[in-house]
Design an enzyme around this catalytic site. Sequence first.
Site, PDB file in Angstrom:
ATOM      1  N   GLU A 121      34.137  -4.853  -9.254  1.00  0.00           N
ATOM      2  CA  GLU A 121      32.815  -4.119  -8.750  1.00  0.00           C
ATOM      3  C   GLU A 121      31.571  -4.390  -8.996  1.00  0.00           C
ATOM      4  O   GLU A 121      31.042  -4.078 -10.050  1.00  0.00           O
ATOM      5  CB  GLU A 121      33.109  -2.732  -9.073  1.00  0.00           C
ATOM      6  CG  GLU A 121      32.401  -1.568  -8.115  1.00  0.00           C
ATOM      7  CD  GLU A 121      32.424  -0.098  -8.763  1.00  0.00           C
ATOM      8  OE1 GLU A 121      31.998   0.784  -7.853  1.00  0.00           O
ATOM      9  OE2 GLU A 121      33.040   0.061  -9.845  1.00  0.00           O
ATOM     10  N   ALA A 132      26.146   3.180 -12.370  1.00  0.00           N
ATOM     11  CA  ALA A 132      26.608   2.943 -13.954  1.00  0.00           C
ATOM     12  C   ALA A 132      26.637   1.536 -14.277  1.00  0.00           C
ATOM     13  O   ALA A 132      27.449   1.215 -15.105  1.00  0.00           O
ATOM     14  CB  ALA A 132      27.716   3.885 -14.165  1.00  0.00           C
ATOM     15  N   HIS A 133      26.234   0.783 -13.370  1.00  0.00           N
ATOM     16  CA  HIS A 133      26.247  -0.731 -13.480  1.00  0.00           C
ATOM     17  C   HIS A 133      24.836  -1.201 -14.116  1.00  0.00           C
ATOM     18  O   HIS A 133      23.753  -0.922 -13.921  1.00  0.00           O
ATOM     19  CB  HIS A 133      26.330  -1.528 -12.273  1.00  0.00           C
ATOM     20  CG  HIS A 133      27.780  -1.115 -11.546  1.00  0.00           C
ATOM     21  ND1 HIS A 133      28.837  -2.270 -11.644  1.00  0.00           N
ATOM     22  CD2 HIS A 133      28.297  -0.529 -10.986  1.00  0.00           C
ATOM     23  CE1 HIS A 133      29.932  -1.938 -11.146  1.00  0.00           C
ATOM     24  NE2 HIS A 133      29.530  -0.652 -10.766  1.00  0.00           N
ATOM     25  N   HIS A 187      27.759   0.370  -3.321  1.00  0.00           N
ATOM     26  CA  HIS A 187      26.704   0.139  -4.074  1.00  0.00           C
ATOM     27  C   HIS A 187      25.825  -0.719  -3.202  1.00  0.00           C
ATOM     28  O   HIS A 187      24.912  -1.635  -3.776  1.00  0.00           O
ATOM     29  CB  HIS A 187      26.969  -0.694  -5.504  1.00  0.00           C
ATOM     30  CG  HIS A 187      27.709   0.322  -6.521  1.00  0.00           C
ATOM     31  ND1 HIS A 187      27.188   1.295  -7.070  1.00  0.00           N
ATOM     32  CD2 HIS A 187      28.980   0.271  -6.546  1.00  0.00           C
ATOM     33  CE1 HIS A 187      28.160   1.950  -7.897  1.00  0.00           C
ATOM     34  NE2 HIS A 187      29.132   1.143  -7.787  1.00  0.00           N
ATOM     35  N   ASN A 211      29.172   7.513  -2.538  1.00  0.00           N
ATOM     36  CA  ASN A 211      28.562   7.324  -3.782  1.00  0.00           C
ATOM     37  C   ASN A 211      28.374   5.873  -4.184  1.00  0.00           C
ATOM     38  O   ASN A 211      29.048   5.027  -3.752  1.00  0.00           O
ATOM     39  CB  ASN A 211      29.705   7.620  -5.084  1.00  0.00           C
ATOM     40  CG  ASN A 211      30.147   9.163  -4.971  1.00  0.00           C
ATOM     41  OD1 ASN A 211      31.275   9.528  -4.681  1.00  0.00           O
ATOM     42  ND2 ASN A 211      29.336  10.208  -5.064  1.00  0.00           N
ATOM     43  N   ASP A 240      37.612  14.266  -7.252  1.00  0.00           N
ATOM     44  CA  ASP A 240      37.653  15.002  -8.489  1.00  0.00           C
ATOM     45  C   ASP A 240      36.640  16.327  -8.180  1.00  0.00           C
ATOM     46  O   ASP A 240      36.604  17.140  -9.064  1.00  0.00           O
ATOM     47  CB  ASP A 240      36.896  14.215  -9.672  1.00  0.00           C
ATOM     48  CG  ASP A 240      35.616  13.562  -9.188  1.00  0.00           C
ATOM     49  OD1 ASP A 240      35.098  14.008  -8.003  1.00  0.00           O
ATOM     50  OD2 ASP A 240      34.778  13.239 -10.308  1.00  0.00           O
ATOM     51  N   HIS A 243      32.281  14.199  -7.423  1.00  0.00           N
ATOM     52  CA  HIS A 243      31.436  13.348  -6.867  1.00  0.00           C
ATOM     53  C   HIS A 243      31.099  13.500  -5.208  1.00  0.00           C
ATOM     54  O   HIS A 243      30.305  13.050  -4.758  1.00  0.00           O
ATOM     55  CB  HIS A 243      32.335  11.891  -6.959  1.00  0.00           C
ATOM     56  CG  HIS A 243      32.071  11.070  -8.323  1.00  0.00           C
ATOM     57  ND1 HIS A 243      32.828  11.617  -9.422  1.00  0.00           N
ATOM     58  CD2 HIS A 243      31.517  10.013  -8.538  1.00  0.00           C
ATOM     59  CE1 HIS A 243      32.487  10.953 -10.320  1.00  0.00           C
ATOM     60  NE2 HIS A 243      31.685   9.675  -9.803  1.00  0.00           N
ATOM     61  N   ASP A 266      38.218   5.947  -9.830  1.00  0.00           N
ATOM     62  CA  ASP A 266      37.075   5.534 -10.484  1.00  0.00           C
ATOM     63  C   ASP A 266      36.879   5.748 -12.088  1.00  0.00           C
ATOM     64  O   ASP A 266      35.888   5.944 -12.707  1.00  0.00           O
ATOM     65  CB  ASP A 266      35.874   5.966  -9.682  1.00  0.00           C
ATOM     66  CG  ASP A 266      34.476   5.044  -9.915  1.00  0.00           C
ATOM     67  OD1 ASP A 266      34.762   3.972 -10.490  1.00  0.00           O
ATOM     68  OD2 ASP A 266      33.579   5.578 -10.006  1.00  0.00           O
ATOM     69  N   GLY A 302      31.234   6.797 -13.166  1.00  0.00           N
ATOM     70  CA  GLY A 302      32.541   6.981 -13.085  1.00  0.00           C
ATOM     71  C   GLY A 302      33.097   8.561 -13.147  1.00  0.00           C
ATOM     72  O   GLY A 302      32.544   9.385 -13.003  1.00  0.00           O
TER      73      GLY A 302
END
Length: 380
Positions: A121, A132-133, A187, A211, A240, A243, A266, A302
């Site tokens: 990813e 969150a990268h 992304h 997302n 979940d 998200h 994720d 995540g």
Amino acid sequence: MLTGARIAGPDGLIDSGWISVAGELITGIGSGPAPAGRRIDVSGSLIVPGFIDTHCHGGGGGSFSTTDPAEASNAIAAHRRHGTTTLLASLVSDPVPVLNSQVGALTELVEDGDLAGIHLEGPFIAKSRCGAHDPGALREPDTDTVDALLQAGKGHVRMVTLAPELHGGIKAVRQLSESGVLVAIGHTDGVEEQIRPAIDAGATVATHLFNGMRPLHHREPGPIGAMLDDERVTIELICDLVHVHPTVLRLAAKHAGLGRTVLITDAMSATDAADGTYTLGRLDVDVTAGVATLASNGSLAGSTLTMDVAFRNLVTGAGLSITDAVRATSGRPAELLDLTGTTGSLTPGLRADLVVLNDELRPVRVLRRGTWIDGVAASK
């Protein structure tokens, strides 16, 4: 021989059914009186195929962004306890030499049959939608870098997520697709006119739709509209209920249909572990009440989702059927990974990968390749 259960068979639900297993394989399935054999009465339960998670970063305190196979094995074990019998290991963006080392370490687990492959990813994603990268690890794709990552994986890199609007993005889609790798769009800040050429070039997956991408707008559909409305694209949904809102989950799954919807976790290392401070790649993550957010800015980082909860949420939270949930957690993921001749349904001749769920749709037993997984009764 498991008897007395409701069984999610390949042709629909079977009441008061039975399923027989010998060695690693399913040998029979049916309704009514079971054939002779050693019986395990699971009356009142629902038996579904083992879950297949195509997008997972870790669990049980362990991350797949590691060069330590033991840490990765801990993550695999955590998800098995929740019914995931087939798993791709997803890596977040890192400098290419680091990714090469991580990919190389994970190949051992793929070759041993513990993982179904590796998912990159990044690092070819948009800084404006990096989530969150680590922004410092991102880069534009080029032929040599893509080739080096594939070579490090020794044929086990199964999927790569990228932003096609980056310079070299469409060329990378073609390169990966022609190499037999699933190309996922994610992304991304691309507009529809930048997304559709990537689909034409071979991209077939939407990484966690909604997302980490430009939002849907009625005058500019962006990546969400382009991918949701294209029959060639399978959509990932993080189920979940954090998200993506349940109503949006239901709308997306109903529009894409059973042939294009895949539930994913994720999940990161805090999954099946206590709240606290963790890392995702190089970034610090705070986990409170099971919700993972970046310590720096509070963005979602995540999830701590497991596939059994995703299955249950789709049924009880989003209001879809058991059959829909089985398809999205087993059948379609198996097709995506070209595993339908091996797993993904309760069909004689396929692997004995199955989950026994109670009346609350919580796992009480998990069978993987004909072997019971320890610790399932403690799963919550």
